[in-house]
Design a protein around this motif. Structure first.
Motif, PDB file in Angstrom:
ATOM      1  N   SER A   1       0.744  -1.172  -0.016  1.00 46.07           N
ATOM      2  CA  SER A   1      -0.181   0.070   0.001  1.00 46.07           C
ATOM      3  C   SER A   1       0.775   1.293   0.056  1.00 46.07           C
ATOM      4  N   LYS A   2       2.068   1.377   0.551  1.00 43.52           N
ATOM      5  CA  LYS A   2       2.625   2.358   0.707  1.00 43.52           C
ATOM      6  C   LYS A   2       3.377   2.926  -0.860  1.00 43.52           C
ATOM      7  N   ASN A   3       3.563   1.838  -1.454  1.00 42.03           N
ATOM      8  CA  ASN A   3       3.910   2.160  -3.065  1.00 42.03           C
ATOM      9  C   ASN A   3       2.888   2.160  -4.125  1.00 42.03           C
ATOM     10  N   LYS A   4       1.591   2.056  -3.530  1.00 41.76           N
ATOM     11  CA  LYS A   4       0.631   2.036  -4.514  1.00 41.76           C
ATOM     12  C   LYS A   4       0.712   3.637  -5.049  1.00 41.76           C
ATOM     13  N   VAL A   5       0.271   3.761  -6.306  1.00 47.10           N
ATOM     14  CA  VAL A   5       0.125   4.995  -6.942  1.00 47.10           C
ATOM     15  C   VAL A   5      -1.336   5.323  -6.976  1.00 47.10           C
ATOM     16  N   ASP A   6      -1.638   6.287  -6.255  1.00 45.45           N
ATOM     17  CA  ASP A   6      -2.992   7.073  -6.263  1.00 45.45           C
ATOM     18  C   ASP A   6      -3.424   7.252  -7.707  1.00 45.45           C
ATOM     19  N   GLU A   7      -4.739   6.780  -8.128  1.00 41.92           N
ATOM     20  CA  GLU A   7      -5.075   7.023  -9.451  1.00 41.92           C
ATOM     21  C   GLU A   7      -5.168   8.378 -10.046  1.00 41.92           C
TER      22      GLU A   7
END
Length: 756
Positions: free
Chosen positions: A376-382
């Motif tokens: 989750s820390k590396n997920k790119v916010d859409e």
């Protein structure tokens, strides 16, 4: 996208005249709260000839002339506000001059517009809760644009509910009858129609009722509401606002300008407030003793407001069948889950005259938000990913613009862009993108724009943003340049455009005030851009009610019976487009425009419209049996959209071209014609085309009468041959279900062309 939340606290910019008072009343009726009033008082200039009392010759003077503000009757404004209305009053003397008189205002020291800025700045210091400013601008683009400029600098919303509100006589009737306003003439400048000695201090209502104003309109073309500067008024009573008293002019004197005997003002030497017996003691008890002197719409609720600000009904998606495979992307999941890196070059087409079309601008790289395996820390916010793509697009565009510069043009900038198509994967991304969009394109004379959401993974390579734009070389500098060096030997587009006094290179219609005319454009896009007095590029129009900025919806009226919300939205979209066209000035001396001048257009329908139609069809045939893909009513959607659109074009969306500007020859009979079907007027505003009845007109012209219902039948499709493309997309702005985007010929060009 701008979405008015309602109930804004506002300051009323008052001149003391009928227009600013009535505009304040309308702002209250639309749910806003009046906190205080502000006024710009004139400086006096010595020189005058008193026609009534020579003993006071040396004591009288005239106000300094102002392009921007009404100055006559200023002596009584404080009494209007503090004693008649019971509100705080702020005043500032006009110290500047009209130094910048072009329609496009740019901040300039010692201009009288800066006095308005400082006055409102003072108001904000005492009332930090102020969110908006109301004014009485009716047709003056000069006045409206300057108020909007000041509001933008102070982060305030401009309320201009009189802007292009109705025809000349209908506006006057609304002020006197609907507003219940009693006013007297305090300045006249309309010889030989209105004369100082004869008409100053006369009651405006009596001049209307005895036919004086109608007679002057017929003989001399005088604006019945005085919008042409023919007269100015002072309101002595307005029952809905003047709760505590009315003005009584005890001692007045007529003052004439020696340089023009037809111009005169009414100098008010002494006036008082006649207290009213009924002070609404039964009103809201919470206002007593708590120091709250604001006025809210609670005091002025009307049945006309009911239903206008209703919220859009909840979507019925849960009732739809879960199978919607025909609407989903066909991209294999194995490809969708990868980080896609593919170069995609934009298409650039350069045409004669410096016109250029750049399409398919997308980011070279699209990043997948799941590439980090659920970290989750590396997920790119859409939305953030969409912003990064947009910033990459603007960098690419800037590079393209620099390479398009040639010897025949100056440096091409984003100011030269006249239209933008912005395609998003999700409309929710727009809020974050718009901040960067505004920084890039600015808010001063911006391009027109259409923005839609095409759906997840629908753009090439799974991108989130794609942009097209149309630009005219040097058009940005043209709008911002008053004069050029006549001795210059450079043969640029700007040089040639400035030398052409018949066809302006570019005109921009950018109205940022809430009004009853058409939806407001707050921020970085304009309602329309006009190119070379010929082509009109309209921003995408959705079904907003202009004065509330709420989407129209069925409220049970007979008018809406049997129509779905999306159909009402589509009809309103066309009406808004017609209103914008009617408000155009192409710069060639020909005002206005009509939908029949449309060269082509797009009709966007959202999946919400399809769902609404699907549910109504399921309800119509009962609940028996299941639903499948074949039940999706595509053909019915296209058919209904086509018939509504064709009918709207044939009747100009219900808008009579030129009526507001007084260009319609039927204007003199506007009272009796207001209830007549607008399709019974021809393109010049003539009832029955100038013939004695409709039957003769139809027979001579060979035209067929248009139906007046919103849900027109398929037979109406023959009423217009305008090329239109209907497209169903995932989402539209503000959860709208219909949007219209048009390219039209200007009225001037249409008079030379046969537009089909």
């Amino acid at each position: 996208f701008f979405c008015w939340a309602g109930n804004m606290k506002f300051v009323a910019l008052l001149s003391g005249g009928k227009d600013s008072i009535y505009a304040t009343l309308l702002a209250l009726r639309h749910g806003h709260e009046l906190v205080c009033c502000a006024h710009l008082a004139p400086r006096r200039r010595r020189r005058l000839s008193s026609s009534q009392d020579n003993d006071h010759h040396d004591d009288e003077d005239l106000e300094e002339e102002s392009y921007m503000y009404q100055t006559a009757g200023s002596e009584a404004v404080r009494l209007q506000v503090e004693e008649c209305m019971g509100l705080p009053f702020y005043v500032r003397e006009i110290r500047g001059k009209s130094r910048n008189t072009s329609l496009v205002y740019e901040e300039r020291g010692h201009d009288e517009v800066e006095d308005l800025f400082h006055l409102l700045q003072t108001v904000q210091k005492s009332h930090s809760e102020i969110e908006a400013v109301s004014s009485g601008a009716i047709l003056s683009t000069y006045q409206r644009t300057r108020i909007e400029h000041v509001c933008q600098r102070l982060r305030l919303t401009s309320l201009s509910y009189l802007w292009r509100m109705s025809s000349q006589r209908a506006l006057l009737d609304g002020i006197l009858d609907d507003g219940g306003i009693e006013a007297v003439l305090v300045r006249v400048a309309c010889p030989p129609g209105l004369l100082p000695q004869k008409h100053l201090n006369r009651n405006l209502r009596s001049l209307r009722d005895d036919g004086t104003l109608d007679d002057l309109h017929g003989r001399w073309g005088m604006h019945p509401a005085g919008e042409g500067g023919e007269y100015e008024t002072l309101v002595v009573d307005c029952p809905a606002l003047f709760r505590f008293g009315r003005l009584k002019l005890e001692e007045v004197v007529v003052v004439c300008d020696e340089s023009d005997e037809g111009v005169g003002i009414l100098r008010i030497r002494n006036c008082r407030v006649e207290k009213k017996m009924e002070k609404q003691e039964s009103g809201n008890e919470s206002e007593k003793g708590n120091g709250n002197k604001s006025i809210t719409s609670h005091h002025y609720s009307t049945t006309a407001l009911k239903g206008i600000v209703d919220h859009v009904a909840q979507s019925a998606k849960s009732q739809l069948p879960t199978s919607n495979s025909t609407m989903q992307s066909t991209i294999p999941k194995s490809i969708q889950n990868r980080v896609i890196r593919s170069m995609h070059l934009p298409n650039v087409r350069i045409m004669k005259g410096g016109l250029c079309h750049i399409s398919a601008l997308i980011s070279p790289i699209a990043c997948d938000n799941n590439y980090s395996n659920n970290n989750s820390k590396n997920k790119v916010d859409e939305a953030e990913a969409a912003v990064r793509e947009f910033l990459t697009i603007t960098q690419m565009l800037q590079t393209l613009l620099s390479r398009l510069t040639s010897s025949s043009t100056s440096s091409i900038t984003p100011q030269d862009i006249i239209y933008v198509h912005l395609y998003l994967s999700e409309i929710s991304h727009f809020a974050k993108i718009n901040r960067h969009y505004q920084q890039y394109f600015g808010t001063h004379l911006p391009p027109s724009r259409s923005c839609v959401a095409v759906g997840h993974r629908a753009l090439p390579g799974g991108r989130r943003v794609m942009m097209d734009c149309i630009l005219q070389c040097d058009s940005g500098r043209y709008l911002r340049t008053d004069a050029i060096d006549e001795n210059s030997t450079t043969d640029s587009f700007l040089q040639r455009a400035m030398a052409n006094h018949h066809h302006p290179l570019r005109k921009v219609l950018h109205v940022q005030s809430l009004s009853t005319w058409a939806p407001v454009c707050i921020g970085p896009y304009s309602q329309a851009n006009v190119l070379r007095s010929s082509l009109v590029f309209l921003a995408g129009m959705i079904g907003l009610i202009p004065e509330t900025m709420r989407l129209i919806q069925s409220d049970g009226d007979d008018y809406a019976e049997g129509a779905n919300d999306w159909e009402l939205e589509l009809h309103q979209s066309w009406r808004n487009a017609a209103s914008v066209l009617d408000g155009l000035d192409d710069g060639g001396g020909v005002a206005g425009g009509k939908l029949e001048d449309c060269l082509g257009g797009l009709v966007y329908l959202s999946l919400g419209a399809l769902e609404e139609l699907f549910l109504s069809s399921v309800k119509g045939r009962g609940n028996g049996g299941g639903a499948n893909d074949n039940d999706i009513p595509w053909e019915e959607l296209w058919s209904r959209a086509n018939s509504i659109s064709r009918h709207a074009v044939s009747c100009n969306g219900g808008v009579v071209m030129g009526k507001v500007d007084g260009l319609s020859s039927s204007e003199s009979n506007s009272n009796s014609n207001d209830g007549i079907d607008p399709t019974l007027y021809d393109e010049d505003g003539m009832l029955y085309g100038g013939y004695e009845d409709e039957e003769t007109w139809r027979e001579i012209s060979g035209s067929l009468p248009a139906t007046a219902t919103v849900t027109a039948t398929a037979n109406d499709a023959s009423e217009s041959e305008t090329p239109l493309l209907a497209v169903c997309l995932a989402e539209l702005p503000m959860k709208a279900k219909a949007e219209v985007e048009l390219i039209c010929a200007s009225r001037r060009a249409a008079s030379c062309l046969r537009v089909v």
